[in-house]
Design an enzyme around this catalytic site. Sequence first.
Site, PDB file in Angstrom:
ATOM      1  N   ASP A   1       0.777  -0.632   0.109  1.00 34.54           N
ATOM      2  CA  ASP A   1      -0.505  -0.376  -0.413  1.00 34.54           C
ATOM      3  C   ASP A   1       1.058   1.357  -0.009  1.00 34.54           C
ATOM      4  O   ASP A   1       0.236   2.037   0.794  1.00 34.54           O
ATOM      5  CB  ASP A   1      -0.669   0.158   1.252  1.00 34.54           C
ATOM      6  CG  ASP A   1      -1.656   0.849   1.054  1.00 34.54           C
ATOM      7  OD1 ASP A   1      -2.323   1.244   0.437  1.00 34.54           O
ATOM      8  OD2 ASP A   1      -2.207   1.018   2.983  1.00 34.54           O
TER       9      ASP A   1
ATOM     10  N   GLU B   1       3.290  -8.755   7.569  1.00 36.62           N
ATOM     11  CA  GLU B   1       1.712  -8.602   6.399  1.00 36.62           C
ATOM     12  C   GLU B   1       1.920  -9.688   5.777  1.00 36.62           C
ATOM     13  O   GLU B   1       1.581  -9.781   4.761  1.00 36.62           O
ATOM     14  CB  GLU B   1       1.216  -7.531   6.400  1.00 36.62           C
ATOM     15  CG  GLU B   1       0.793  -6.914   7.750  1.00 36.62           C
ATOM     16  CD  GLU B   1      -0.566  -5.840   7.440  1.00 36.62           C
ATOM     17  OE1 GLU B   1      -0.553  -5.836   6.934  1.00 36.62           O
ATOM     18  OE2 GLU B   1      -1.468  -5.199   8.388  1.00 36.62           O
TER      19      GLU B   1
ATOM     20  N   ASN C   1      -0.382  -5.992  13.196  1.00 39.31           N
ATOM     21  CA  ASN C   1      -0.768  -5.045  12.706  1.00 39.31           C
ATOM     22  C   ASN C   1      -2.066  -4.671  13.312  1.00 39.31           C
ATOM     23  O   ASN C   1      -2.434  -6.097  12.917  1.00 39.31           O
ATOM     24  CB  ASN C   1      -0.152  -4.392  11.650  1.00 39.31           C
ATOM     25  CG  ASN C   1       0.714  -4.123  11.524  1.00 39.31           C
ATOM     26  OD1 ASN C   1       1.950  -4.202  11.936  1.00 39.31           O
ATOM     27  ND2 ASN C   1       1.176  -4.540  10.142  1.00 39.31           N
TER      28      ASN C   1
ATOM     29  N   TYR D   1      -6.743  -3.682  12.616  1.00 42.73           N
ATOM     30  CA  TYR D   1      -7.583  -2.943  12.079  1.00 42.73           C
ATOM     31  C   TYR D   1      -8.196  -2.590  13.011  1.00 42.73           C
ATOM     32  O   TYR D   1     -10.189  -2.246  11.948  1.00 42.73           O
ATOM     33  CB  TYR D   1      -6.925  -2.342  11.267  1.00 42.73           C
ATOM     34  CG  TYR D   1      -5.556  -1.628  10.444  1.00 42.73           C
ATOM     35  CD1 TYR D   1      -5.823  -0.314  10.503  1.00 42.73           C
ATOM     36  CD2 TYR D   1      -4.323  -2.471   9.930  1.00 42.73           C
ATOM     37  CE1 TYR D   1      -4.305   0.226  10.311  1.00 42.73           C
ATOM     38  CE2 TYR D   1      -3.775  -1.924   9.729  1.00 42.73           C
ATOM     39  CZ  TYR D   1      -3.029  -0.361   9.943  1.00 42.73           C
ATOM     40  OH  TYR D   1      -2.222  -0.248   9.503  1.00 42.73           O
TER      41      TYR D   1
ATOM     42  N   TYR E   1     -10.919  -1.957   9.832  1.00 44.93           N
ATOM     43  CA  TYR E   1     -11.381  -2.386   8.489  1.00 44.93           C
ATOM     44  C   TYR E   1     -11.904  -3.187   8.694  1.00 44.93           C
ATOM     45  O   TYR E   1     -13.261  -4.312   7.747  1.00 44.93           O
ATOM     46  CB  TYR E   1      -9.712  -3.472   7.635  1.00 44.93           C
ATOM     47  CG  TYR E   1      -9.074  -1.949   7.200  1.00 44.93           C
ATOM     48  CD1 TYR E   1      -9.178  -1.574   6.035  1.00 44.93           C
ATOM     49  CD2 TYR E   1      -8.011  -1.918   7.251  1.00 44.93           C
ATOM     50  CE1 TYR E   1      -8.004  -0.477   5.173  1.00 44.93           C
ATOM     51  CE2 TYR E   1      -6.800  -1.014   6.584  1.00 44.93           C
ATOM     52  CZ  TYR E   1      -7.219  -0.711   5.714  1.00 44.93           C
ATOM     53  OH  TYR E   1      -7.222  -0.215   5.550  1.00 44.93           O
TER      54      TYR E   1
ATOM     55  N   GLU F   1       1.028  -1.114  14.198  1.00 47.83           N
ATOM     56  CA  GLU F   1       0.050  -0.310  13.130  1.00 47.83           C
ATOM     57  C   GLU F   1      -1.056  -0.604  14.385  1.00 47.83           C
ATOM     58  O   GLU F   1      -1.458  -1.841  14.401  1.00 47.83           O
ATOM     59  CB  GLU F   1      -0.130  -0.870  12.301  1.00 47.83           C
ATOM     60  CG  GLU F   1       1.185  -0.673  10.979  1.00 47.83           C
ATOM     61  CD  GLU F   1       1.494  -1.550   9.603  1.00 47.83           C
ATOM     62  OE1 GLU F   1      -0.159  -1.387   9.248  1.00 47.83           O
ATOM     63  OE2 GLU F   1       2.198  -1.328   8.739  1.00 47.83           O
TER      64      GLU F   1
ATOM     65  N   TRP G   1       0.194   4.168  12.782  1.00 49.44           N
ATOM     66  CA  TRP G   1       0.058   3.492  11.636  1.00 49.44           C
ATOM     67  C   TRP G   1      -0.525   4.575  10.646  1.00 49.44           C
ATOM     68  O   TRP G   1      -2.151   4.817  11.415  1.00 49.44           O
ATOM     69  CB  TRP G   1      -0.267   2.305  10.719  1.00 49.44           C
ATOM     70  CG  TRP G   1      -0.131   2.672   9.525  1.00 49.44           C
ATOM     71  CD1 TRP G   1      -0.768   2.566   8.180  1.00 49.44           C
ATOM     72  CD2 TRP G   1       1.009   2.204   8.778  1.00 49.44           C
ATOM     73  NE1 TRP G   1      -0.164   2.843   6.939  1.00 49.44           N
ATOM     74  CE2 TRP G   1       0.970   2.305   7.443  1.00 49.44           C
ATOM     75  CE3 TRP G   1       2.670   1.953   9.494  1.00 49.44           C
ATOM     76  CZ2 TRP G   1       2.293   2.105   6.848  1.00 49.44           C
ATOM     77  CZ3 TRP G   1       3.965   1.846   8.744  1.00 49.44           C
ATOM     78  CH2 TRP G   1       3.440   1.762   7.044  1.00 49.44           C
TER      79      TRP G   1
ATOM     80  N   LYS H   1      -3.889   8.149   6.486  1.00 49.53           N
ATOM     81  CA  LYS H   1      -3.875   7.275   8.120  1.00 49.53           C
ATOM     82  C   LYS H   1      -3.069   7.934   8.382  1.00 49.53           C
ATOM     83  O   LYS H   1      -2.246   7.821   9.853  1.00 49.53           O
ATOM     84  CB  LYS H   1      -3.363   6.083   8.256  1.00 49.53           C
ATOM     85  CG  LYS H   1      -4.428   4.928   7.899  1.00 49.53           C
ATOM     86  CD  LYS H   1      -4.273   3.548   8.388  1.00 49.53           C
ATOM     87  CE  LYS H   1      -5.530   2.948   7.345  1.00 49.53           C
ATOM     88  NZ  LYS H   1      -5.696   3.189   6.049  1.00 49.53           N
TER      89      LYS H   1
HETATM   90  C1  BDP Z   1      -1.900  -2.731   6.573  1.00 42.19           C
HETATM   91  C2  BDP Z   1      -0.277  -2.493   6.293  1.00 42.19           C
HETATM   92  C3  BDP Z   1       0.353  -0.899   5.562  1.00 42.19           C
HETATM   93  C4  BDP Z   1      -0.733  -0.447   5.029  1.00 42.19           C
HETATM   94  C5  BDP Z   1      -2.251  -0.301   6.019  1.00 42.19           C
HETATM   95  C6  BDP Z   1      -3.462   0.408   5.914  1.00 42.19           C
HETATM   96  O1  BDP Z   1       1.024  -3.320   6.452  1.00 42.19           O
HETATM   97  O2  BDP Z   1       1.387  -1.027   4.555  1.00 42.19           O
HETATM   98  O3  BDP Z   1      -0.780   0.976   4.398  1.00 42.19           O
HETATM   99  O4  BDP Z   1      -2.895  -1.212   6.294  1.00 42.19           O
HETATM  100  O5  BDP Z   1      -4.105  -0.008   4.864  1.00 42.19           O
HETATM  101  O6  BDP Z   1      -1.733  -3.816   6.354  1.00 42.19           O
HETATM  102  O7  BDP Z   1      -3.103   1.920   6.117  1.00 42.19           O
END
Ligand code: BDP
Length: 633
Positions: A200, A451, A504, A506, A510, A542, A587, A606
């Site tokens: 990304d 990842e 990491n 989210y 997500y 992250e 992140w 982000k």
């Molecule tokens: C994680 C990745 C990172 C992405 C981030 C995102 O490690 O490189 O930029 O998510 O989605 O999966 O912002």
Amino acid sequence: MKFQAAISLLSLIAPSLGDQTNNSHPLDGSHRDNRSLINLKPQRTSTRELVSLDGLWNFALAPDGNNTSTWTDPLPKGLECPVPASYNDIFVDRKIHDHVGWVLYQRDVIVPKGWSQERYLVRAEAATHKGRIYVNDRLLVEHVGGYTPFEADITDLVKAGEKFRLTIAVDNELTFQTIPPGQITVGEATGKKTQTYFHDFYNYAGLARSVWLYSVPRQHIQDVTIVTDVQNTAGLINYDVKVSNNTTGEISISVVDEDGTIVANATGAQGTVSIDSVNLWQPGAAYLYQFEVSIVESGETLDTYSIATGVRTVEIRGTQFLINGNPFYFTGFGAHEDTTVRGKGHDQAYMVHDFQLRQWMGANSFRTSHYPYAEEVMDFADRNGIVVIDETAAVGLNIGLTSGTVGEAPSTFSPERINNETREVHAQAIRELVHRDKNHASVVFWSIANEPASNEEGSREYFEPLAKLTRELDPSRPVAFVNVGAADYEKDLISDLFDITCINRYFGWYSQTGDLEEAEAALEAELQGWEQKFNRPIIMTEYGADTVAGLHSVFGLPWSEEFQVDMLDMYHRVFDRTPAMAGEHVWNFADFQTSVGVRRVDGNKKGVFTRDRKPKAAAHSLRKRWTEMGASK
Ligand code: BDP
């Protein structure tokens, strides 16, 4: 587990993975032993000289096809490209911006007249992702891997005082057999090549770091490896010096403190020197000794090279990460080398400013997500007492992650995709990273991938030899990889091969998007799962939310500055009740460019700072938390 090494273990021998050299292949065989390692970072000393080749170079897209014979001709006049900089955003030309394949950089260079008794080399700090160095019409070296240096010894080709045409060709293509991986498709209607990839951030390319012409004496120091230890109040520096084959002189060592006083001496290529009442390199309070190596013959210094050396130890004890025996909690960010216009071009102004912002935030560390950063950044971290998690460019070994929600993702580790050849390239990337960064006090552990699909079949076979290789290369530091959400504590197949749990997550972005209560429960369950599985430190490498600077919401809805603040607060509440937590890296440090896709509007948002380094609301709340944490230590 204390990570101290007998220096002899820091060899570059990697029996399980074949060839161990720098991924530079001298092509004419005459000028360089292809099993030798790249030299130390060029340095101006009393015996060495350094000429910067940064500036404007002639530039062109390489003519199509594999016929490279015309590449070394003088380039047509017209385009000049700055070095260091990624070329993509420099020109107002979509064709260059989107180019897939080789480009050419060219300039004239004069070898200084006074270098007739020296050896001299051209060194590129990085060419993303493949580079070739040509002197006049001769191809000297090819290097694979976009973020580590390579060089060509040109002594036998150009006399001191002579001018030559230097061409560096750079290829930006990513395939399943590159690190990072990617895929090239050819348009049915147009025949145009398009690059896609599984990470990304934008595939910026070119000569984004400095290029040098430098000299070394005929008898010269090739490599120095340093591992430090502490015994009571004494600092120990274990060292191993490699010199050129023809060396007949003696090796002499002096350790000089910050006041310029010599505090220890030694002779010989290997050994240990001891510093009484040592000043330790501490996070937030760097102290650096100069470890000066010389080759001396009949009272004359033939070569001398100095390494800024921080004496410190790294240890993992249960769930604690210890630096110099004290628990260290990582605060800070994952980041990118990314600015407007320059792309990934190294820039001193941004480097210093970014460190200033980190310091202002109370951040004590960063991860070189997702590739080795410019060596100047590592030196600066050493000097500023900032702790670094040093990562290879192995990002996107995960085909499912970007396959979307429709249909089954193809398996990542398979003969047609990430295969043994990829693993060899990955192994080489690890060798080159460890070789380049092993002497940095700031680097406290290695991350060998971000990842990967560690929940998929084949991941263990892929990673087991790489984890082993990294330990063989450097037993003095822990080894980690960064785990992806889909490979949670129940599904992950490789974490036991590593020393630290880096994850990491989210939740709230997500998944459970915008629902911080559900997200909090999910995060808590996940952290508890890892805590119970391994009695070792957990670092959240992250967590974050895309946030449009200036977008506000009384409901605290996703994309608003309020949501970013609320979401980070929620994570912190959970971290603070999880005993195994050893760090938090938000992140991302700043908004950054990505490839264009339906999920990204002019890049990833982000950042806690915008791309031009203006703070979003979260910067202030994070700053409060981290400065208070720092003060309470
Ligand atoms: C994680 C990745 C990172 C992405 C981030 C995102 O490690 O490189 O930029 O998510 O989605 O999966 O912002």
